[in-house]
Design a protein around this motif. Structure first.
Motif, PDB file in Angstrom:
ATOM      1  N   CYS A  29       0.825  -1.209   0.000  1.00 27.25           N
ATOM      2  CA  CYS A  29       0.000   0.000   0.000  1.00 27.25           C
ATOM      3  C   CYS A  29       0.862   1.263   0.000  1.00 27.25           C
ATOM      4  O   CYS A  29       0.571   2.221  -0.717  1.00 27.25           O
ATOM      5  N   ARG A  30       1.924   1.249   0.790  1.00 28.34           N
ATOM      6  CA  ARG A  30       2.812   2.414   0.856  1.00 28.34           C
ATOM      7  C   ARG A  30       3.438   2.678  -0.507  1.00 28.34           C
ATOM      8  O   ARG A  30       3.416   3.798  -1.008  1.00 28.34           O
ATOM      9  N   ILE A  31       3.970   1.642  -1.120  1.00 31.53           N
ATOM     10  CA  ILE A  31       4.647   1.803  -2.408  1.00 31.53           C
ATOM     11  C   ILE A  31       3.677   2.227  -3.506  1.00 31.53           C
ATOM     12  O   ILE A  31       3.998   3.074  -4.339  1.00 31.53           O
ATOM     13  N   LEU A  32       2.489   1.647  -3.493  1.00 34.04           N
ATOM     14  CA  LEU A  32       1.507   1.963  -4.538  1.00 34.04           C
ATOM     15  C   LEU A  32       0.709   3.230  -4.240  1.00 34.04           C
ATOM     16  O   LEU A  32      -0.106   3.654  -5.056  1.00 34.04           O
ATOM     17  N   GLY A  33       0.913   3.820  -3.082  1.00 30.43           N
ATOM     18  CA  GLY A  33       0.198   5.043  -2.729  1.00 30.43           C
ATOM     19  C   GLY A  33      -1.273   4.803  -2.442  1.00 30.43           C
ATOM     20  O   GLY A  33      -2.109   5.666  -2.708  1.00 30.43           O
ATOM     21  N   ARG A  34      -1.589   3.644  -1.900  1.00 25.71           N
ATOM     22  CA  ARG A  34      -2.973   3.305  -1.583  1.00 25.71           C
ATOM     23  C   ARG A  34      -3.230   3.460  -0.090  1.00 25.71           C
ATOM     24  O   ARG A  34      -2.343   3.251   0.726  1.00 25.71           O
ATOM     25  N   CYS A  35      -4.464   3.777   0.239  1.00 24.95           N
ATOM     26  CA  CYS A  35      -4.859   3.821   1.641  1.00 24.95           C
ATOM     27  C   CYS A  35      -5.114   2.388   2.096  1.00 24.95           C
ATOM     28  O   CYS A  35      -5.975   1.708   1.521  1.00 24.95           O
ATOM     29  N   PRO A  36      -4.410   1.922   3.119  1.00 24.94           N
ATOM     30  CA  PRO A  36      -4.578   0.530   3.544  1.00 24.94           C
ATOM     31  C   PRO A  36      -5.952   0.211   4.110  1.00 24.94           C
ATOM     32  O   PRO A  36      -6.348  -0.951   4.143  1.00 24.94           O
ATOM     33  N   THR A  37      -6.703   1.198   4.523  1.00 25.46           N
ATOM     34  CA  THR A  37      -8.015   0.918   5.113  1.00 25.46           C
ATOM     35  C   THR A  37      -9.182   1.157   4.157  1.00 25.46           C
ATOM     36  O   THR A  37     -10.229   0.554   4.323  1.00 25.46           O
ATOM     37  N   THR A  38      -9.005   2.006   3.157  1.00 26.85           N
ATOM     38  CA  THR A  38     -10.133   2.338   2.292  1.00 26.85           C
ATOM     39  C   THR A  38      -9.972   1.912   0.835  1.00 26.85           C
ATOM     40  O   THR A  38     -10.886   2.111   0.039  1.00 26.85           O
ATOM     41  N   ASP A  39      -8.854   1.340   0.474  1.00 28.72           N
ATOM     42  CA  ASP A  39      -8.637   0.944  -0.913  1.00 28.72           C
ATOM     43  C   ASP A  39      -9.707  -0.046  -1.360  1.00 28.72           C
ATOM     44  O   ASP A  39     -10.024  -1.003  -0.639  1.00 28.72           O
TER      45      ASP A  39
END
Length: 76
Positions: A29-39
């Protein structure tokens, strides 16, 4: 809420295994720029991580790299 804190994972994995799974998820998630809770694809991502883990991959950075590489090629 952590991706691997749901009832479906309770008793399936040891606390140490859950730590590895969660670390991998957080790294991707960090690398892809995603929110870990709302993706919107968080369950799909969690299943991919579990699949690799069950095949014997236990290194979060290795698993994250594989998922990121797969996503890159899928978008081409």
């Amino acid at each position: 809420m952590m991706a691997f804190s749901g009832k479906q994972y309770s008793g399936t994995f040891t606390p140490g295994q859950v730590t590895i799974l969660q670390s991998t998820y957080d790294e991707v998630c960090r690398i892809l720029g995603r929110c870990p809770t709302t993706d919107t694809n968080k369950e799909q991502l969690a299943r991919a991580i579990i699949s690799m883990f069950e095949q014997g991959n236990t290194d979060p950075k290795y698993m994250a790299g594989n998922i990121i590489q797969a996503e890159y090629y899928l978008k081409k």
